[in-house]
Design a protein around this motif. Structure first.
Motif, PDB file in Angstrom:
ATOM      1  N   GLY A   1      -6.525  -4.223  -6.954  1.00  0.00           N
ATOM      2  CA  GLY A   1      -5.305  -3.834  -7.652  1.00  0.00           C
ATOM      3  C   GLY A   1      -4.085  -3.977  -6.772  1.00  0.00           C
ATOM      4  O   GLY A   1      -3.032  -4.470  -7.207  1.00  0.00           O
TER       5      GLY A   1
ATOM      6  N   GLU B   1      -4.547   2.696 -14.552  1.00  0.00           N
ATOM      7  CA  GLU B   1      -5.295   1.816 -13.668  1.00  0.00           C
ATOM      8  C   GLU B   1      -6.324   2.600 -12.854  1.00  0.00           C
ATOM      9  O   GLU B   1      -7.362   2.050 -12.472  1.00  0.00           O
ATOM     10  CB  GLU B   1      -4.337   1.072 -12.726  1.00  0.00           C
ATOM     11  N   GLU B   2      -6.038   3.853 -12.589  1.00  0.00           N
ATOM     12  CA  GLU B   2      -6.968   4.694 -11.839  1.00  0.00           C
ATOM     13  C   GLU B   2      -8.164   5.115 -12.692  1.00  0.00           C
ATOM     14  O   GLU B   2      -9.300   5.126 -12.216  1.00  0.00           O
ATOM     15  CB  GLU B   2      -6.244   5.937 -11.335  1.00  0.00           C
TER      16      GLU B   2
ATOM     17  N   VAL C   1      -3.778   6.008  -6.457  1.00  0.00           N
ATOM     18  CA  VAL C   1      -4.676   5.372  -5.494  1.00  0.00           C
ATOM     19  C   VAL C   1      -5.369   4.220  -6.210  1.00  0.00           C
ATOM     20  O   VAL C   1      -6.093   4.430  -7.186  1.00  0.00           O
ATOM     21  CB  VAL C   1      -5.725   6.366  -4.961  1.00  0.00           C
ATOM     22  N   LEU C   2      -5.127   2.989  -5.733  1.00  0.00           N
ATOM     23  CA  LEU C   2      -5.726   1.809  -6.347  1.00  0.00           C
ATOM     24  C   LEU C   2      -6.746   1.170  -5.413  1.00  0.00           C
ATOM     25  O   LEU C   2      -6.673   1.334  -4.191  1.00  0.00           O
ATOM     26  CB  LEU C   2      -4.657   0.774  -6.696  1.00  0.00           C
ATOM     27  N   ASP C   3      -7.647   0.405  -6.009  1.00  0.00           N
ATOM     28  CA  ASP C   3      -8.613  -0.334  -5.198  1.00  0.00           C
ATOM     29  C   ASP C   3      -7.920  -1.538  -4.555  1.00  0.00           C
ATOM     30  O   ASP C   3      -6.803  -1.902  -4.928  1.00  0.00           O
ATOM     31  CB  ASP C   3      -9.821  -0.749  -6.029  1.00  0.00           C
ATOM     32  N   PRO C   4      -8.547  -2.163  -3.563  1.00  0.00           N
ATOM     33  CA  PRO C   4      -7.911  -3.301  -2.874  1.00  0.00           C
ATOM     34  C   PRO C   4      -7.509  -4.433  -3.813  1.00  0.00           C
ATOM     35  O   PRO C   4      -6.477  -5.073  -3.608  1.00  0.00           O
ATOM     36  CB  PRO C   4      -8.984  -3.743  -1.870  1.00  0.00           C
TER      37      PRO C   4
ATOM     38  N   GLU D   1       0.830  -1.204   0.000  1.00  0.00           N
ATOM     39  CA  GLU D   1       0.000   0.000   0.000  1.00  0.00           C
ATOM     40  C   GLU D   1       0.869   1.261   0.000  1.00  0.00           C
ATOM     41  O   GLU D   1       0.601   2.207  -0.749  1.00  0.00           O
ATOM     42  CB  GLU D   1      -0.927   0.018   1.234  1.00  0.00           C
TER      43      GLU D   1
END
Length: 319
Positions: free
Chosen positions: A210, A290-291, A205-208, A196
């Motif tokens: 990712g 990715e965001e 900022v990625l989701d869990p 993280e």
């Protein structure tokens, strides 16, 4: 264009890599877009490749330390308009590790060209993230590919200047030469907060989900060692010197909050490459694709429509 061959039997791994590399039946058990995956023998390596969609061929190349999971949301969006092909680079993810000296810009460009020859693929568009953009630029300059356009997504195409640049390569070579460092790094990566923090340090900022896929990779000493060797072998000065003769139309997509590749590097590359264009995505970091995959997909589709690679969008029609 031949379809990607069906999965090959696993190559006999070297003892040191037996449990060091990510395993398809374990780390890859629920890999993003797994149904599109195949394993292909080319350039002396067993490659993990994903292919999906129909239409003009679009090649996606990830950056250092990543794998095909980096395209988990973007690739399916692009597959609505293109045949999308995305490999794991040598030594990364589920692709076999080559000799250490091949984990260089020239070596990776040559090996990726070898993969395309085996698959009988000639991409009309290419997109590379970070170091992947440099690999694609090298291939364009060498005549290995001749796409209509190259998208550099927070592309790492210029050498790092100053003292940091002079120290980084020797330091990465030192770390890569150690058998202990990759295993220690992998052990740290298994902690709850290590990955993280690593992602946050890129400005993204990625989701869990990712974050979890990056954790699986960084928990693999073999994957970490390949990323370190790649950084230790990476020499961008020759590429930078040749960028002014790049004929492929270049679009530089830059995250305004990228803490890995300085956003002003896109302006520097733009000044070197005639006809290039810079698109800034405010507030996004090094993993901008990715965001905000929908925004990046729209940029690529718009470019393809404008260049005649896709049919124009009819007035009043929705994407």
């Amino acid at each position: 264009m031949r379809p990607i061959p069906t999965e090959l039997p696993a190559a006999a791994p070297r003892r040191a890599e037996l449990h060091a590399k990510p395993r398809w039946d374990h780390e890859g058990r629920d890999w993003p877009n797994r149904e599109s995956s195949r394993f292909v023998q080319a350039a002396g390596l067993r490659w993990h490749v994903q292919q999906m969609g129909r239409g003009p061929l679009l090649l996606l190349v990830h950056g250092t330390g990543a794998a095909t999971h980096s395209w988990r949301a973007l690739a399916p969006l692009l597959a609505e308009h293109f045949t999308v092909v995305a490999p794991d680079l040598p030594g990364h993810g589920f692709t076999e590790t080559p000799p250490a000296k091949r984990l260089s810009l020239d070596g990776m460009a040559e090996d990726l060209a070898g993969l395309l020859r085996v698959l009988d693929l000639a991409p009309v568009l290419v997109a590379g993230h970070s170091a992947g953009a440099a690999v694609l630029a090298r291939m364009c300059l060498d005549g290995a590919i001749a796409p209509d356009g190259l998208f550099g997504l927070n592309g790492a195409m210029l050498p790092i200047g100053g003292l940091a640049g002079r120290l980084m390569t020797p330091f990465a070579q030192l770390l890569a030469g150690s058998r202990v460092v990759p295993r220690l790094f992998a052990r740290f990566a298994s902690s709850d907060s290590f990955v993280e923090r690593m992602i946050a340090d890129t400005g993204s900022v990625l989701d869990p989900a990712g974050i979890e896929f990056y954790r699986r990779l960084t928990c693999s000493p073999g994957h970490v060692a390949s990323a370190l060797r790649m950084m230790g072998n990476w020499k961008l000065r020759p590429l930078a010197a040749e960028l002014p003769r790049l004929l492929t139309r270049l679009v530089l997509v830059s995250g305004g909050n990228d803490k890995t590749i300085a956003p002003h590097d896109a302006a520097r590359v733009h000044a070197l490459v005639p006809g290039s264009r810079v698109v800034t995505m405010p507030g996004l970091g090094h993993l901008a694709h990715e965001e905000r995959p929908h925004e990046v997909s729209d940029l690529i589709i718009e470019f393809a429509r404008h260049g005649g690679l896709l049919p124009p969008l009819l007035a009043g029609a929705a994407e």
